[in-house]
Design a protein around this motif. Structure first.
Motif, mmCIF file in Angstrom:
data_model
loop_
_atom_site.group_PDB
_atom_site.id
_atom_site.type_symbol
_atom_site.label_atom_id
_atom_site.label_comp_id
_atom_site.label_asym_id
_atom_site.label_seq_id
_atom_site.Cartn_x
_atom_site.Cartn_y
_atom_site.Cartn_z
ATOM 1 N N VAL A 169 0.850 -1.195 0.000
ATOM 2 C CA VAL A 169 0.000 0.000 0.000
ATOM 3 C C VAL A 169 0.885 1.244 0.000
ATOM 4 C CG1 VAL A 169 -2.011 1.090 1.046
ATOM 5 C CG2 VAL A 169 -1.521 -1.312 1.530
ATOM 6 N N GLY A 170 0.779 2.045 -1.039
ATOM 7 C CA GLY A 170 1.590 3.256 -1.102
ATOM 8 C C GLY A 170 3.068 2.962 -1.014
ATOM 9 N N SER A 171 3.504 1.870 -1.616
ATOM 10 C CA SER A 171 4.902 1.442 -1.535
ATOM 11 C C SER A 171 5.373 0.992 -2.907
ATOM 12 C CB SER A 171 5.046 0.281 -0.543
ATOM 13 O OG SER A 171 6.310 -0.346 -0.672
ATOM 14 N N ASN A 172 6.286 1.757 -3.502
ATOM 15 C CA ASN A 172 6.933 1.341 -4.746
ATOM 16 C C ASN A 172 8.177 0.547 -4.373
ATOM 17 O OD1 ASN A 172 7.831 0.987 -7.335
ATOM 18 N ND2 ASN A 172 8.310 3.143 -7.704
ATOM 19 N N LEU A 173 7.965 -0.667 -3.898
ATOM 20 C CA LEU A 173 9.025 -1.490 -3.334
ATOM 21 C C LEU A 173 10.156 -1.729 -4.333
ATOM 22 C CD1 LEU A 173 9.015 -2.807 -0.430
ATOM 23 C CD2 LEU A 173 8.571 -4.976 -1.581
ATOM 24 N N ALA A 174 9.806 -1.859 -5.614
ATOM 25 C CA ALA A 174 10.821 -2.175 -6.630
ATOM 26 C C ALA A 174 11.894 -1.086 -6.718
ATOM 27 C CB ALA A 174 10.156 -2.358 -7.992
ATOM 28 N N ARG A 202 0.763 3.658 -11.506
ATOM 29 C CA ARG A 202 1.258 2.346 -11.915
ATOM 30 C C ARG A 202 2.779 2.394 -11.865
ATOM 31 N NH1 ARG A 202 -0.144 2.240 -16.858
ATOM 32 N NH2 ARG A 202 1.880 2.084 -17.885
ATOM 33 N N THR A 203 3.319 1.839 -10.795
ATOM 34 C CA THR A 203 4.760 1.897 -10.570
ATOM 35 C C THR A 203 5.429 0.628 -11.068
ATOM 36 O OG1 THR A 203 4.653 0.874 -8.388
ATOM 37 C CG2 THR A 203 4.311 3.260 -8.493
ATOM 38 N N ALA A 204 6.751 0.608 -10.974
ATOM 39 C CA ALA A 204 7.511 -0.577 -11.377
ATOM 40 C C ALA A 204 7.133 -1.794 -10.554
ATOM 41 C CB ALA A 204 9.008 -0.290 -11.236
ATOM 42 N N SER A 853 16.002 -4.074 -10.105
ATOM 43 C CA SER A 853 15.019 -2.999 -10.122
ATOM 44 C C SER A 853 14.717 -2.503 -11.534
ATOM 45 C CB SER A 853 15.479 -1.834 -9.245
ATOM 46 O OG SER A 853 16.742 -1.360 -9.643
ATOM 47 N N CYS A 854 15.519 -2.886 -12.528
ATOM 48 C CA CYS A 854 15.213 -2.509 -13.906
ATOM 49 C C CYS A 854 14.360 -3.556 -14.620
ATOM 50 C CB CYS A 854 16.504 -2.261 -14.694
ATOM 51 S SG CYS A 854 17.499 -3.750 -14.948
ATOM 52 N N ARG A 855 14.063 -4.680 -13.973
ATOM 53 C CA ARG A 855 13.308 -5.736 -14.637
ATOM 54 C C ARG A 855 11.922 -5.274 -15.138
ATOM 55 N NH1 ARG A 855 15.310 -11.004 -14.048
ATOM 56 N NH2 ARG A 855 13.209 -11.914 -14.110
ATOM 57 N N PRO A 856 11.212 -4.419 -14.395
ATOM 58 C CA PRO A 856 9.953 -3.919 -14.958
ATOM 59 C C PRO A 856 10.161 -3.146 -16.259
ATOM 60 C CG PRO A 856 9.992 -3.583 -12.589
ATOM 61 C CD PRO A 856 11.369 -4.031 -12.981
#
Length: 883
Positions: A169-174, A202-204, A853-856
């Motif tokens: 929730v509200g976390s762009n963990l990637a 829509r984040t990574a 972290s670049c995989r998305p």
């Protein structure tokens, strides 16, 4: 001959996010370091993100503050410390202890934090010490205390790997906690863990989501109230916390329309959460940075408390911290409304116990000023002496221009920092050089309550000193030397541990009293450990036994009535979201020194929905002026449907040192949560319009670039510097302007096309490219990666083409910073090697195989290649890799 040899690797801890990754730092014997992940550290097990991997590139002397300064002139330590002590003492004598304040940082080590808190609360006698952790974790702290009776994180990282469902929730963990993201992605692959991402953008991180809920900004509490009502409807309430009936009544009264989500999407989420026995709900700044952040936290906690899904393997709420030692600061009372060791400043018995332990002359008996209120007190003259330690509030605080003016107008300002020039350091009367990562020695606590050693690897730069030592030396000069007479951080840690034993007797959860008698040798060898750590209890999860730190021993649910952001106005019709990018950290004083960390996204930008861009007549890579009643920023436009219409996004990292008008917090109002005092950093109402530049430019130079134009953003290169440029009017003499800006002299090679408005210059020194400048009436179309790679080479006039010849490879904009893999290399590999999966790209090119972290982005490029075969991927715009 004097030979220098590398020394053995030192086990230390990364200074970036709250994951708390272990690092192996190996000195090269010449002042440099190589860095690798520590496979023995339980937080990361050898993994490192790109920021951690690049730490060795950030330990040089460029930009370092190497000696104390008074009013801009170098001074001796005794002179500077005497002045600080005298001015603080005089201010206290004339105006009382509340006329002084400390503003500190989650990047301090615990020992630094402990000494600052002891001096302010126990000896000066004021609680006017607050921290930049107020900007990121205060709502979580307040929510924990309301629900649990203490600021306790219940779970462990391994719960992410044992859960059936993980809700973010509200976390762009990637991008913000990449190593945790990789642990979760691996669990999803191995066990089929279901992942839900709740985020308006829509984040990574959505790359691994089974379900993405793009809810209306600010409606998190509404969604979790709906979940609580569904929990009751399905008969899943298994516990009876305090205020259960009231919380359920508030949940039943909540209407789903505020979420902006389709009923079917809400139903999917309710089914996943309720149907999974082991659920972890991870939340971060998207929840906390709100003027109702504490209620949002408690809405999440309510669902776990009602179902008993807390304190058990794979089950519980989990707050992930943004800073390396935000947790350590909370443990020592670094917030204005707390005492050390999780004790309560408003509890007389707690105050007496701490005062007795410290043997202090006076003890603050009421909460001090929280960050926003502290700087307003500086502004109106109530605070007359201010000490800022290891943070940059002239950039990072909301109402940043107002805060900068307040600091500038303060009677006496001290700044302790490792960097000589920051937006805040420029405003100080006294600058004190502090040690930085690699030179510091102490402990930090990560998001799962794990305490790790950060060890000294390099000698301090210049005359830099550890923060705890600087503070203790000032305390001694103020007359309290015997209480601050430590010889090492080990002694500070031992005192902190002993105080925790006193706190536990008063009901505190924080206990590291096993280490109260720790020796210097044992401290040096200290392994990472979870607290609590004492004869009573060692590590593990909290609350699985149903016992909490409240008077009744039961958890407390909080009835939450969701509060949505105020409507935007016609004058400021957009709601601005702010946050981090993948490869930078806070205000870039450290990451900005690494060339590869600046290559992914090299300038401040604005993510704007295509419909908004079309309505505003803003093309991709054009410039936008973003304004609020408080200030103005100029940002590069990145057109993307990652954001919703009306809800643009901009990153927080750029400062007055790195961009002309990139300080995003000048736009953000100081509205704060009434319970936690945490500012609402993700909902500023702004206006957006085109910045109508007469010209655009791109420059590289082997010398520092000193732009003098309306828009600029600089970045560090391996061989020099680069800058994006733009101006409202052309200078009278471009050659003269270029020489002054690029730090060069002599006649350039020139290509000019007056009809198209194009001007290109190249300056050579001994046949090598010293600098080049490209000017055009639109954003300069060229291969930036080629121009950057050519700096210092014997490229001759061919550089003025702005792109490589047919026989030269062009890697394109950087996608994988770990291994320097560009977009063109990846697209060519997809086309020619038939790379059809992210793993295939990694095997062939290395991209995505380190921090991941670049995989998305790799996945997105695969999608583009399939939908647009033969697409020309030349790096023609300043921003490509983010798309």
């Amino acid at each position: 001959m004097n030979m220098q040899h590398p020394r053995p690797a030192v086990r230390t801890t990364c200074p970036y996010c709250g994951v708390g990754c272990g690092v192996l730092a190996t000195p090269d014997g010449a002042g440099g370091l190589s860095v690798a992940g520590d496979p023995r550290h339980p937080a990361n097990k050898g993994r490192l993100c790109v920021k951690g991997s690049a730490l060795g590139e950030t330990t040089g002397l460029d930009g370092r503050l190497l000696a104390p300064q008074i009013d801009g002139q170098e001074a001796g330590w005794d002179q500077a410390l005497d002045l600080v002590a005298r001015r603080f003492s005089d201010t206290i004598a004339r105006h009382g202890p509340d006329a002084v304040a400390f503003y500190v940082s989650g990047q301090l080590l615990t020992e630094d934090y402990y000494v600052a808190n002891k001096l302010m609360k126990g000896f000066i006698g004021s609680a006017n010490i607050d921290t930049n952790s107020r900007l990121c974790m205060a709502s979580s702290v307040a929510g924990h205390r309301r629900a649990f009776g203490t600021d306790t994180v219940p779970g462990l990282y391994e719960d992410l790997e044992e859960a059936d469902c993980v809700v973010l929730v509200g976390s762009n963990l990637a991008w913000c906690h990449p190593v945790l993201y990789q642990r979760l992605a691996a669990a999803r692959e191995a066990r089929g863990t279901r992942v839900v991402v709740i985020d308006p953008r829509r984040t990574a991180t959505c790359d691994i989501a089974d379900l993405h809920l793009a809810l209306a900004p600010g409606s998190d509490a509404t969604l979790f109230n709906l979940l609580l009502a569904e929990i009751e409807r399905r008969g899943l309430v298994t516990e009876s916390p305090e205020s259960l009936a009231e919380a359920l009544a508030a949940a039943r009264a909540t209407l789903p329309s505020a979420t902006g989500l389709p009923h079917s999407t809400i139903r999917q989420f309710l089914d996943l959460w309720c149907g999974s026995e082991r659920v972890v709900t991870v939340y971060s700044q998207g929840v906390n940075q709100s003027d109702s952040g504490t209620d949002k936290v408690n809405a999440i906690l309510n669902c776990h408390l009602a179902t008993g899904r807390i304190g058990r393997p794979g089950a519980g709420p989990f707050s992930v911290t943004g800073q390396p030692n935000a947790m350590g600061g909370r443990e020592v009372g670094g917030l204005a409304n707390m005492l050390a060791c999780h004790l309560d400043i408003e509890n007389a018995a707690h105050r007496d116990a701490v005062q007795g332990f410290w043997g202090s002359p006076r003890m603050a008996d009421t909460p001090g000023l929280k960050a926003v209120d502290m700087f307003r007190a500086v502004e109106d003259g109530r605070i007359k002496a201010l000490w800022i330690i290891c943070t940059n509030p002239a950039v990072s605080m909301p109402e940043a221009d107002r805060v900068a003016r307040a600091i500038k107008g303060c009677d006496f300002v001290v700044v302790s920092d490792m960097i000589a020039r920051t937006d805040t350091a420029r405003l100080a009367h006294v600058l004190l050089p502090a040690t930085g990562w690699g030179e510091k020695d102490g402990t930090v606590t990560n998001s799962e309550r794990r305490i790790s050693r950060q060890r000294r690897v390099l000698a301090p730069a210049g005359q830099a000193r550890d923060d705890w030592r600087i503070i203790a030396d000032v305390a001694a000069r103020m007359g309290w030397g015997s209480a601050f007479a430590w010889d090492s951080p080990a002694q500070v840690f031992a005192e902190h541990a002993a105080l925790s034993g006193v706190a536990v007797a008063l009901g505190s959860d924080f206990d590291i009293s096993d280490h109260a008698g720790i020796t210097r040798q044992d401290y040096d060898a200290l392994e990472p450990f979870l607290w609590p750590q004492s004869s009573r209890r060692k590590g593990g999860r909290f609350f699985g036994d149903g016992r909490f730190h409240t008077p009744s021993g039961k958890a407390r649910m909080v009835p939450v009535v969701p509060r949505l952001p105020q409507p935007v106005s016609e004058a400021h019709p957009f709601r601005l979201n702010t946050g981090r990018v993948r490869d930078h950290w806070h205000t870039m004083t450290r990451t900005g020194l690494s060339p590869r960390l600046s290559r992914h996204l090299a300038e401040p930008f604005l993510e704007l929905h295509p419909a908004d861009a079309a309505r505003l007549d803003l093309a991709p890579a054009s410039l936008a002026e973003v304004s609020s009643p408080l200030g103005r920023a100029i940002l590069r436009v990145l057109v993307t449907d990652r954001v919703a219409p009306g809800h643009p996004f901009a990153p927080i990292h750029w400062t007055g040192e790195t961009a002309a008008s990139g300080r995003i917090d000048v736009l953000v109002p100081g509205a704060a949560d009434p319970v936690s005092g945490q500012p609402a950093s993700k909902s500023a109402a702004v206006a957006i319009r085109p910045f109508k530049a007469a010209w655009y430019g791109f420059a590289v130079s082997t010398h520092p670039i000193r732009p003098a134009c309306d828009y600029w953003a600089t970045a560090t290169l391996a061989t020099g510097h680069q800058a994006e440029l733009a101006g409202l009017a052309e200078p009278g003499d471009w050659a003269e302007t270029a020489c002054a800006m690029l730090g060069v002299a002599g006649e350039p090679l020139v290509v000019r096309d007056p009809r198209k408005g194009i001007l290109r210059m190249a300056f050579m020194a001994e046949g090598r490219l010293e600098a080049t400048l490209f000017i055009a009436p639109e954003p300069a179309a060229l291969s930036r990666s080629h121009v950057v790679a050519s700096l210092g080479s014997r490229c001759g006039g061919t550089i003025l083409a702005g792109r490589p010849g047919a026989d030269q490879a062009d890697a394109g904009a950087l996608v994988c910073a770990c291994f320097g893999v560009g977009i063109n290399t990846i697209l060519q590999g997809i086309a020619t090697q038939k790379l059809m999966t992210v793993d295939a790209i990694g095997k062939a090119l290395g991209a995505g195989t380190n921090c991941g972290s670049c995989r998305p982005e790799l996945k997105a490029l695969l999608g583009q290649a399939r939908s647009q075969p033969g697409r020309d991927a030349h790096d023609l715009a300043p921003l490509v890799a983010g798309e």
